[in-house]
Design a protein around this motif. Structure first.
Motif, PDB file in Angstrom:
ATOM      1  N   LEU A 214       0.831  -1.211   0.000  1.00 32.61           N
ATOM      2  CA  LEU A 214       0.000   0.000   0.000  1.00 32.61           C
ATOM      3  C   LEU A 214       0.864   1.260   0.000  1.00 32.61           C
ATOM      4  CD1 LEU A 214      -2.700  -1.235   2.538  1.00 32.61           C
ATOM      5  CD2 LEU A 214      -3.055  -0.757   0.106  1.00 32.61           C
ATOM      6  N   LEU A 215       1.978   1.207   0.718  1.00 27.00           N
ATOM      7  CA  LEU A 215       2.907   2.343   0.710  1.00 27.00           C
ATOM      8  C   LEU A 215       3.406   2.631  -0.702  1.00 27.00           C
ATOM      9  CD1 LEU A 215       5.212   1.824   3.831  1.00 27.00           C
ATOM     10  CD2 LEU A 215       3.739   3.782   3.379  1.00 27.00           C
ATOM     11  N   MET A 216       3.714   1.559  -1.438  1.00 25.20           N
ATOM     12  CA  MET A 216       4.246   1.709  -2.788  1.00 25.20           C
ATOM     13  C   MET A 216       3.204   2.304  -3.739  1.00 25.20           C
ATOM     14  SD  MET A 216       7.386   0.563  -2.606  1.00 25.20           S
ATOM     15  CE  MET A 216       8.042  -0.172  -4.089  1.00 25.20           C
ATOM     16  N   LYS A 217       1.932   2.220  -3.334  1.00 27.34           N
ATOM     17  CA  LYS A 217       0.855   2.819  -4.126  1.00 27.34           C
ATOM     18  C   LYS A 217       0.577   4.252  -3.701  1.00 27.34           C
ATOM     19  CE  LYS A 217      -1.424  -1.630  -4.934  1.00 27.34           C
ATOM     20  NZ  LYS A 217      -2.616  -2.458  -4.654  1.00 27.34           N
ATOM     21  N   GLY A 218       1.372   4.752  -2.734  1.00 29.35           N
ATOM     22  CA  GLY A 218       1.245   6.139  -2.305  1.00 29.35           C
ATOM     23  C   GLY A 218       0.205   6.381  -1.223  1.00 29.35           C
ATOM     24  N   ARG A 219      -0.251   5.311  -0.569  1.00 28.53           N
ATOM     25  CA  ARG A 219      -1.279   5.482   0.469  1.00 28.53           C
ATOM     26  C   ARG A 219      -0.690   6.095   1.737  1.00 28.53           C
ATOM     27  NH1 ARG A 219      -5.460   1.812  -0.773  1.00 28.53           N
ATOM     28  NH2 ARG A 219      -5.638   1.823  -3.053  1.00 28.53           N
ATOM     29  N   LYS A 220      -1.517   6.910   2.430  1.00 32.79           N
ATOM     30  CA  LYS A 220      -1.111   7.495   3.713  1.00 32.79           C
ATOM     31  C   LYS A 220      -1.364   6.490   4.838  1.00 32.79           C
ATOM     32  CE  LYS A 220      -2.388  12.146   2.151  1.00 32.79           C
ATOM     33  NZ  LYS A 220      -3.285  13.308   2.371  1.00 32.79           N
ATOM     34  N   ASN A 221      -0.831   6.784   6.037  1.00 35.04           N
ATOM     35  CA  ASN A 221      -1.000   5.871   7.171  1.00 35.04           C
ATOM     36  C   ASN A 221      -2.470   5.619   7.476  1.00 35.04           C
ATOM     37  OD1 ASN A 221       1.742   5.882   7.308  1.00 35.04           O
ATOM     38  ND2 ASN A 221       1.895   6.613   9.413  1.00 35.04           N
ATOM     39  N   SER A 222      -3.257   6.688   7.417  1.00 30.19           N
ATOM     40  CA  SER A 222      -4.686   6.550   7.742  1.00 30.19           C
ATOM     41  C   SER A 222      -5.387   5.651   6.725  1.00 30.19           C
ATOM     42  CB  SER A 222      -5.355   7.933   7.773  1.00 30.19           C
ATOM     43  OG  SER A 222      -5.178   8.608   6.536  1.00 30.19           O
ATOM     44  N   GLU A 223      -4.994   5.772   5.434  1.00 26.54           N
ATOM     45  CA  GLU A 223      -5.607   4.958   4.396  1.00 26.54           C
ATOM     46  C   GLU A 223      -5.174   3.494   4.515  1.00 26.54           C
ATOM     47  OE1 GLU A 223      -5.946   8.283   0.819  1.00 26.54           O
ATOM     48  OE2 GLU A 223      -4.030   7.261   1.166  1.00 26.54           O
ATOM     49  N   ILE A 224      -3.931   3.279   4.929  1.00 28.82           N
ATOM     50  CA  ILE A 224      -3.447   1.907   5.141  1.00 28.82           C
ATOM     51  C   ILE A 224      -4.206   1.272   6.294  1.00 28.82           C
ATOM     52  CG2 ILE A 224      -1.446   0.516   5.833  1.00 28.82           C
ATOM     53  CD1 ILE A 224       0.323   2.600   4.421  1.00 28.82           C
ATOM     54  N   ALA A 225      -4.387   2.045   7.365  1.00 27.86           N
ATOM     55  CA  ALA A 225      -5.103   1.532   8.539  1.00 27.86           C
ATOM     56  C   ALA A 225      -6.523   1.132   8.171  1.00 27.86           C
ATOM     57  CB  ALA A 225      -5.122   2.591   9.649  1.00 27.86           C
ATOM     58  N   GLU A 226      -7.174   1.962   7.388  1.00 26.11           N
ATOM     59  CA  GLU A 226      -8.555   1.674   6.978  1.00 26.11           C
ATOM     60  C   GLU A 226      -8.611   0.453   6.059  1.00 26.11           C
ATOM     61  OE1 GLU A 226     -12.283   3.876   4.653  1.00 26.11           O
ATOM     62  OE2 GLU A 226     -10.456   4.996   5.127  1.00 26.11           O
ATOM     63  N   ALA A 227      -7.660   0.364   5.103  1.00 26.19           N
ATOM     64  CA  ALA A 227      -7.664  -0.745   4.148  1.00 26.19           C
ATOM     65  C   ALA A 227      -7.422  -2.083   4.827  1.00 26.19           C
ATOM     66  CB  ALA A 227      -6.616  -0.503   3.073  1.00 26.19           C
ATOM     67  N   LEU A 228      -6.591  -2.099   5.892  1.00 23.39           N
ATOM     68  CA  LEU A 228      -6.242  -3.348   6.559  1.00 23.39           C
ATOM     69  C   LEU A 228      -7.025  -3.573   7.850  1.00 23.39           C
ATOM     70  CD1 LEU A 228      -2.336  -3.268   6.104  1.00 23.39           C
ATOM     71  CD2 LEU A 228      -4.045  -4.432   4.684  1.00 23.39           C
ATOM     72  N   SER A 229      -7.938  -2.616   8.155  1.00 23.21           N
ATOM     73  CA  SER A 229      -8.770  -2.712   9.372  1.00 23.21           C
ATOM     74  C   SER A 229      -7.912  -2.808  10.636  1.00 23.21           C
ATOM     75  CB  SER A 229      -9.718  -3.919   9.282  1.00 23.21           C
ATOM     76  OG  SER A 229     -10.569  -3.814   8.164  1.00 23.21           O
ATOM     77  N   ILE A 230      -6.899  -1.963  10.702  1.00 27.27           N
ATOM     78  CA  ILE A 230      -6.040  -1.887  11.897  1.00 27.27           C
ATOM     79  C   ILE A 230      -5.909  -0.427  12.286  1.00 27.27           C
ATOM     80  CG2 ILE A 230      -4.706  -3.978  11.387  1.00 27.27           C
ATOM     81  CD1 ILE A 230      -2.548  -2.240  10.134  1.00 27.27           C
ATOM     82  N   SER A 231      -5.369  -0.166  13.481  1.00 33.82           N
ATOM     83  CA  SER A 231      -5.215   1.213  13.941  1.00 33.82           C
ATOM     84  C   SER A 231      -3.986   1.855  13.311  1.00 33.82           C
ATOM     85  CB  SER A 231      -5.067   1.242  15.467  1.00 33.82           C
ATOM     86  OG  SER A 231      -3.830   0.657  15.859  1.00 33.82           O
ATOM     87  N   GLN A 232      -3.962   3.187  13.329  1.00 35.18           N
ATOM     88  CA  GLN A 232      -2.806   3.898  12.797  1.00 35.18           C
ATOM     89  C   GLN A 232      -1.572   3.625  13.657  1.00 35.18           C
ATOM     90  OE1 GLN A 232      -3.120   7.923  11.252  1.00 35.18           O
ATOM     91  NE2 GLN A 232      -5.374   7.844  11.431  1.00 35.18           N
ATOM     92  N   ARG A 233      -1.764   3.390  14.949  1.00 35.94           N
ATOM     93  CA  ARG A 233      -0.643   3.057  15.823  1.00 35.94           C
ATOM     94  C   ARG A 233       0.004   1.734  15.390  1.00 35.94           C
ATOM     95  NH1 ARG A 233      -0.928   2.508  22.467  1.00 35.94           N
ATOM     96  NH2 ARG A 233       1.277   1.950  22.755  1.00 35.94           N
TER      97      ARG A 233
END
Length: 468
Positions: free
Chosen positions: A410-429
């Protein structure tokens, strides 16, 4: 005291001739033959007009010697002629110039025809002394040649001693390509002796040139050399993209080839072409590999005992993949005929595990003692390769977990931390925690460094390694 008009003209003509010879030498390095010949003709005209031109004639012969690299006898003869005319050091070539342009594979450069290896060793020893006298460079070339010859003959103790000596001489005389050649010989020896303790420091010699050389061409040569070593272990991950695509930056020319790109120096092109065939065959692309072998031989007019032997053995591997037993047998016999006159049995031994009895049958037709020697040198070879391959893989960065890999994707696709958290159903922490582990494992400090680091972790293996 002021110079007379005739003296001034003489100095000016001499400087003009030297400038033309320098330009010709630089153009010869780029395989720009038309430009080289143009400058050499102009220089010759100037030199012929001078009364006392012995030194300049010697300089011209020294520069023209590099035309003779395709014919080692011509090369040696022109060095002898130049040495008879020159009293002091060359004003064209520097002490750090390599004796064979930037071709660091000394043995391959000297031997275009089978059966002259020992004879050429004697000629090379004299040629090295002449070259050193005229330029202050070239020291260690003879030791490199003898190390390569001993290695190809399976005389590992002698080869190792000579290679270490060449590295010492190369370092003390600023001859990086000598060090590179000797280090590659040592890697070839270690693949057969299985001495894992020396593997890291020897590869370190090559890596040091690749990372720290002040000469860009030497850095590129070392990078290609390191890739070639890993490719010989069955690891194809470090093969550059331009080589995978066959984009060398070279065009066919009447004299072989001319470089028009900047991926590699002209001298590295033959090795790059050989690596390309090896890469294709290791990836199971037999038909494409065979087509490119024909291009090398018919279009680029490359010829050397070592290149011819490896191309034939790689061709035989392609026919084995295709199940063509008749062409396999004929090509193996042809390969053995190339190495038999100089007894370079190690080259065959590297392919012994792949061909087995088919190789022994072909070797017996050429030399009755060959099968036993090939069997002796090939014994346990692939097991030793496996251990060295695992050692290289161990040095690669630590592998990522499944979740960490998802974060990286997801990082390689340019996603932000918040978007990664939402996509993987995990917290930003949790995302930040994964990022810390990813950075630690890959040895990076920020996101922009990830693409290159990820590429280093992708250890791609050759088809024959995957099968085993």
């Amino acid at each position: 005291m002021d110079m007379t008009t005739s003296e001034t003209a003489k100095v000016n003509n001499e400087e003009s001739a030297l400038d033309l010879l320098r330009q010709a030498y630089e153009k010869s390095l780029r395989m720009d033959k038309a430009g080289y010949e143009h400058d050499m003709v102009k220089a010759q005209r100037l030199i012929e007009e001078m009364e006392d031109s012995r030194e300049l004639q010697g300089e011209m012969l020294l520069v023209s010697a590099f035309e003779g690299l395709a014919d080692f006898d011509v090369f040696c003869e022109r060095l002898q002629q130049a040495a008879r005319l020159m009293k002091g050091r060359s004003r064209i070539l520097s002490p750090r110039d390599h004796m064979f342009w930037e071709f660091y594979g000394v043995f391959s450069t000297c031997n275009t025809e089978p059966g002259h290896a020992d004879e050429n060793a004697e000629k090379l020893q004299e040629a090295e002394q002449l070259f050193y006298r005229m330029t202050g460079g070239g020291k260690g070339i003879y030791e490199c040649y003898c190390a390569q010859l001993a290695c190809y003959r399976g005389e590992f103790d002698d080869a190792q001693t000579l290679a270490h000596r060449a590295i010492e001489i190369g370092r003390s005389n600023g001859q990086e390509l000598v060090c590179l050649c000797a280090a590659e010989v040592l890697c070839g020896i270690l693949k057969h002796t299985g001495d894992e303790g020396l593997w890291r420091p020897v590869r370190g010699v090559i890596r040091d040139i690749m990372e720290n050389s002040l000469d860009g061409n030497n850095r590129k040569q070392a990078e290609l050399c390191l890739c070639n070593i890993e490719l010989s272990l069955g690891l194809v991950h470090s093969t550059p993209g331009w080589l995978r695509q066959g984009d060398y930056g070279a065009l066919p020319a009447p004299w072989g080839y001319e470089m028009v790109g900047e991926n590699i120096p002209a001298s590295a092109f033959p090795m790059a072409m050989l690596m390309r065939i090896e890469y294709l065959s290791y990836c199971g692309k037999a038909v494409q590999a065979l087509n490119e072998v024909e291009m090398i031989r018919r279009v680029y007019d490359m010829k050397s005992v070592v290149i011819d032997a490896y191309l034939d053995f790689l061709r035989a591997g392609c026919y084995a993949q295709m199940g063509d037993g008749e062409k396999l047998a004929a090509t193996l016999k042809q390969a053995v005929e190339v190495i038999a006159p100089d007894k370079l049995w190690l080259i065959a031994a590297e392919f012994e595990p792949a061909f087995g009895d088919a190789l022994y049958d072909a070797a017996a037709q050429v030399d009755g003692s060959a099968p036993a020697r090939i069997r002796e040198l090939g014994e346990g070879f692939w097991q030793k390769l496996t251990r060295l391959r695992e050692k290289v893989i161990e040095e690669a960065p630590e592998e990522l977990s499944g979740r960490e890999q998802q974060v990286v994707d997801l990082l390689m696709k340019g996603r932000k931390n918040s978007e990664i958290a939402e996509a993987l159903s995990i917290s930003q922490r949790t995302v930040r925690s994964h990022l810390e582990n990813i950075y630690r494992k890959l040895g990076v400090a920020r996101r922009t460094q990830l693409p290159e680091a990820i590429e280093r972790t992708m250890v791609e293996r050759a088809v024959w390694v995957k099968k085993k």
